[in-house]
Design an enzyme around this catalytic site. Sequence first.
Site, PDB file in Angstrom:
ATOM      1  N   ARG A 116      -2.595  -1.982  -3.469  1.00 50.60           N
ATOM      2  CA  ARG A 116      -3.806  -1.206  -3.248  1.00 50.60           C
ATOM      3  C   ARG A 116      -3.770  -0.008  -4.202  1.00 50.60           C
ATOM      4  O   ARG A 116      -2.806   0.761  -4.202  1.00 50.60           O
ATOM      5  CB  ARG A 116      -3.860  -0.708  -1.805  1.00 50.60           C
ATOM      6  CG  ARG A 116      -5.058   0.150  -1.590  1.00 50.60           C
ATOM      7  CD  ARG A 116      -5.123   0.698  -0.195  1.00 50.60           C
ATOM      8  NE  ARG A 116      -6.362   1.426  -0.038  1.00 50.60           N
ATOM      9  CZ  ARG A 116      -6.470   2.565   0.626  1.00 50.60           C
ATOM     10  NH1 ARG A 116      -5.418   3.099   1.190  1.00 50.60           N
ATOM     11  NH2 ARG A 116      -7.628   3.166   0.735  1.00 50.60           N
ATOM     12  N   GLU A 148     -14.580  -0.262  15.274  1.00 50.90           N
ATOM     13  CA  GLU A 148     -14.108  -1.402  16.065  1.00 50.90           C
ATOM     14  C   GLU A 148     -13.888  -1.051  17.533  1.00 50.90           C
ATOM     15  O   GLU A 148     -13.884  -1.935  18.387  1.00 50.90           O
ATOM     16  CB  GLU A 148     -12.764  -1.905  15.492  1.00 50.90           C
ATOM     17  CG  GLU A 148     -12.890  -2.529  14.119  1.00 50.90           C
ATOM     18  CD  GLU A 148     -11.538  -2.662  13.411  1.00 50.90           C
ATOM     19  OE1 GLU A 148     -10.497  -2.754  14.090  1.00 50.90           O
ATOM     20  OE2 GLU A 148     -11.531  -2.670  12.163  1.00 50.90           O
ATOM     21  N   ASN A 192       0.875  -1.176   0.000  1.00 50.37           N
ATOM     22  CA  ASN A 192       0.000   0.000   0.000  1.00 50.37           C
ATOM     23  C   ASN A 192       0.912   1.225   0.000  1.00 50.37           C
ATOM     24  O   ASN A 192       1.440   1.617   1.039  1.00 50.37           O
ATOM     25  CB  ASN A 192      -0.904  -0.029   1.240  1.00 50.37           C
ATOM     26  CG  ASN A 192      -1.869   1.136   1.278  1.00 50.37           C
ATOM     27  OD1 ASN A 192      -1.785   2.057   0.463  1.00 50.37           O
ATOM     28  ND2 ASN A 192      -2.773   1.120   2.229  1.00 50.37           N
ATOM     29  N   HIS A 243     -13.184   2.716   0.006  1.00 46.49           N
ATOM     30  CA  HIS A 243     -13.085   1.684   1.066  1.00 46.49           C
ATOM     31  C   HIS A 243     -13.716   0.359   0.618  1.00 46.49           C
ATOM     32  O   HIS A 243     -14.145  -0.436   1.442  1.00 46.49           O
ATOM     33  CB  HIS A 243     -13.799   2.118   2.375  1.00 46.49           C
ATOM     34  CG  HIS A 243     -13.328   3.405   2.957  1.00 46.49           C
ATOM     35  ND1 HIS A 243     -14.196   4.387   3.377  1.00 46.49           N
ATOM     36  CD2 HIS A 243     -12.090   3.869   3.207  1.00 46.49           C
ATOM     37  CE1 HIS A 243     -13.517   5.412   3.854  1.00 46.49           C
ATOM     38  NE2 HIS A 243     -12.226   5.122   3.761  1.00 46.49           N
ATOM     39  N   LEU A 263     -15.878   3.082   9.796  1.00 45.89           N
ATOM     40  CA  LEU A 263     -15.749   4.372  10.489  1.00 45.89           C
ATOM     41  C   LEU A 263     -14.322   4.542  10.987  1.00 45.89           C
ATOM     42  O   LEU A 263     -13.912   3.908  11.965  1.00 45.89           O
ATOM     43  CB  LEU A 263     -16.726   4.425  11.677  1.00 45.89           C
ATOM     44  CG  LEU A 263     -18.174   4.016  11.379  1.00 45.89           C
ATOM     45  CD1 LEU A 263     -19.003   3.980  12.660  1.00 45.89           C
ATOM     46  CD2 LEU A 263     -18.796   4.975  10.372  1.00 45.89           C
ATOM     47  N   ARG A 267     -12.947  16.001   7.318  1.00 47.10           N
ATOM     48  CA  ARG A 267     -13.786  16.227   6.114  1.00 47.10           C
ATOM     49  C   ARG A 267     -15.244  16.455   6.526  1.00 47.10           C
ATOM     50  O   ARG A 267     -15.715  15.848   7.489  1.00 47.10           O
ATOM     51  CB  ARG A 267     -13.679  15.035   5.171  1.00 47.10           C
ATOM     52  CG  ARG A 267     -12.319  14.934   4.516  1.00 47.10           C
ATOM     53  CD  ARG A 267     -12.170  13.666   3.723  1.00 47.10           C
ATOM     54  NE  ARG A 267     -11.310  12.708   4.390  1.00 47.10           N
ATOM     55  CZ  ARG A 267     -11.146  11.445   4.008  1.00 47.10           C
ATOM     56  NH1 ARG A 267     -11.783  10.996   2.948  1.00 47.10           N
ATOM     57  NH2 ARG A 267     -10.333  10.641   4.659  1.00 47.10           N
ATOM     58  N   GLU A 325      -8.080  -5.322   5.094  1.00 49.28           N
ATOM     59  CA  GLU A 325      -8.000  -5.053   3.649  1.00 49.28           C
ATOM     60  C   GLU A 325      -6.814  -5.773   3.016  1.00 49.28           C
ATOM     61  O   GLU A 325      -6.898  -6.233   1.877  1.00 49.28           O
ATOM     62  CB  GLU A 325      -7.869  -3.543   3.424  1.00 49.28           C
ATOM     63  CG  GLU A 325      -9.156  -2.801   3.719  1.00 49.28           C
ATOM     64  CD  GLU A 325      -8.951  -1.330   4.003  1.00 49.28           C
ATOM     65  OE1 GLU A 325      -8.355  -1.012   5.065  1.00 49.28           O
ATOM     66  OE2 GLU A 325      -9.368  -0.498   3.200  1.00 49.28           O
TER      67      GLU A 325
HETATM   68  P1  AMP Z   1      -8.550   4.400  11.022  1.00 47.71           P
HETATM   69  O1  AMP Z   1      -8.601   5.478   9.979  1.00 47.71           O
HETATM   70  O2  AMP Z   1      -9.369   3.202  10.662  1.00 47.71           O
HETATM   71  O3  AMP Z   1      -7.160   4.053  11.487  1.00 47.71           O
HETATM   72  O4  AMP Z   1      -9.281   5.013  12.328  1.00 47.71           O
HETATM   73  C1  AMP Z   1      -8.796   6.153  13.002  1.00 47.71           C
HETATM   74  C2  AMP Z   1      -9.857   6.589  13.994  1.00 47.71           C
HETATM   75  O5  AMP Z   1     -10.137   5.532  14.908  1.00 47.71           O
HETATM   76  C3  AMP Z   1      -9.450   7.801  14.827  1.00 47.71           C
HETATM   77  O6  AMP Z   1     -10.521   8.732  14.917  1.00 47.71           O
HETATM   78  C4  AMP Z   1      -9.193   7.177  16.191  1.00 47.71           C
HETATM   79  O7  AMP Z   1      -9.470   8.086  17.216  1.00 47.71           O
HETATM   80  C5  AMP Z   1     -10.205   6.052  16.213  1.00 47.71           C
HETATM   81  N1  AMP Z   1      -9.832   5.095  17.245  1.00 47.71           N
HETATM   82  C6  AMP Z   1      -8.751   4.274  17.282  1.00 47.71           C
HETATM   83  N2  AMP Z   1      -8.705   3.604  18.462  1.00 47.71           N
HETATM   84  C7  AMP Z   1      -9.769   4.029  19.183  1.00 47.71           C
HETATM   85  C8  AMP Z   1     -10.276   3.755  20.485  1.00 47.71           C
HETATM   86  N3  AMP Z   1      -9.650   2.883  21.280  1.00 47.71           N
HETATM   87  N4  AMP Z   1     -11.421   4.371  20.875  1.00 47.71           N
HETATM   88  C9  AMP Z   1     -12.069   5.259  20.062  1.00 47.71           C
HETATM   89  N5  AMP Z   1     -11.625   5.573  18.829  1.00 47.71           N
HETATM   90  C10 AMP Z   1     -10.507   4.980  18.399  1.00 47.71           C
END
Ligand code: AMP
Length: 401
Positions: free
Chosen positions: A91, A335, A7, A180, A209, A241, A386
């Site tokens: 990717r 998650e 990636n 995505h 998300l 965004r 992914e």
């Molecule tokens: P990603 O783009 O999938 O890596 O997700 C990033 C987002 O996931 C950010 O807004 C982080 O704050 C959120 N995130 C990661 N770990 C946690 C957590 N333990 N609790 C709440 N949000 C989280």
Amino acid sequence: MKILVVNSGSSSIKYCLFDMADESLLAKGLVERIGIRGSLLNHYPAGRDPFKKEISIPDHRKGIELVIDALLNNEYGVIKDITEITAVGHRVVHGGEKYSGSVLITEDVMKTLNKFIELAPLHNPPNILGIKVCQELLPDTPQIGVFDTAFHQTIPEHAFLYGLPYTYYEKYRIRRYGFHGTSHKYVAQRAAEVLGKDIKKLKIITCHLGNGSSITAVKEGKSIDTSLGFGTISGLIMGTRCGDIDPAIIPYLMEKESLNFEEMNNILYRKSGFMGLSEGISSDMRDLEEQALAGNQRAQRTLNVLFYGLKKYIGAYTAAMNGLDVLVFTAGIGENAPQLRKTVCQDLSFFGINIDNTKNDGLRGKEAVISTPDSRVAVLVIPTYEELMIARDTAEICNNS
Ligand code: AMP
């Protein structure tokens, strides 16, 4: 069969090496800060100590060379010879309307990908660069392109067209593409597998998300609508965004604030979302949750806008599919944010969504069914993967060619 997944971003390269016999991860890693001071390689061989090296990495070629060296290294490597790598899966963010599935990269494909740069000017160029460098360094290894947009190519015309003059679709291919896709496809398939059901008989909503977010309606295994569109800005509010806004706001704001096109774009993509609505608290969900818990109203109103947007999309996509069997949460926020899942689901009992708080509370980063046994809709948390999906597609193309 061993598959390397790459990636390649503008200043980083993420990689994974899989053994497809059992889909196990042999090693993964990250080349960071390419072309910037402080560049480094972080290499994680499965079950062994990680290896970290700070070294000048002026360009992507040097980055990929370091990845290959790390994979071959006597001490922390995982293969003995480069020919053990059957193929490389890349990717690629935008495959336009041309690619509804993954493809073997040929000269023609490269020409087409170059044409799509104008559709994804920030993402496609570093993706293409990653492919070029791998072609140079591994000339005898097939390179496969796996597109973020491909899964959404099944979206029907009535859902992908915007209400603009049709000529702009004909001239410039302005339409909903969605992103995505690899993640939505993986978690939808995995949810069906976990439930022991045939995906062709399910109506699924997948909520990816993260820092960027999108929500997708997956009917009988196919994407039929998704919240990101022509660019990566519509739908839910994201880290920086803005998500869905009335387009009338754009010329109005440009005039009021004397903004040029670039400044306006910067507001929509980098100064809005969590960061903008919270008046600078953070673009990170963890900070917003912490601040909201401490009573900060700016953080709370930002979360409220996100929760409401999610509920609206879940309702809209349930209507679009005339029903809902499965709701899936994935990616960093999906998650790891039990409170978000609880708040969104507790107001959706009308749709037959009931979650079990004892299963949901405290659940972070793990696969689980979080609905009650009598919930008409199964609600699941599925960590996205992914890279595995890219490896699977790559292996399939190799097996079929
Ligand atoms: P990603 O783009 O999938 O890596 O997700 C990033 C987002 O996931 C950010 O807004 C982080 O704050 C959120 N995130 C990661 N770990 C946690 C957590 N333990 N609790 C709440 N949000 C989280």
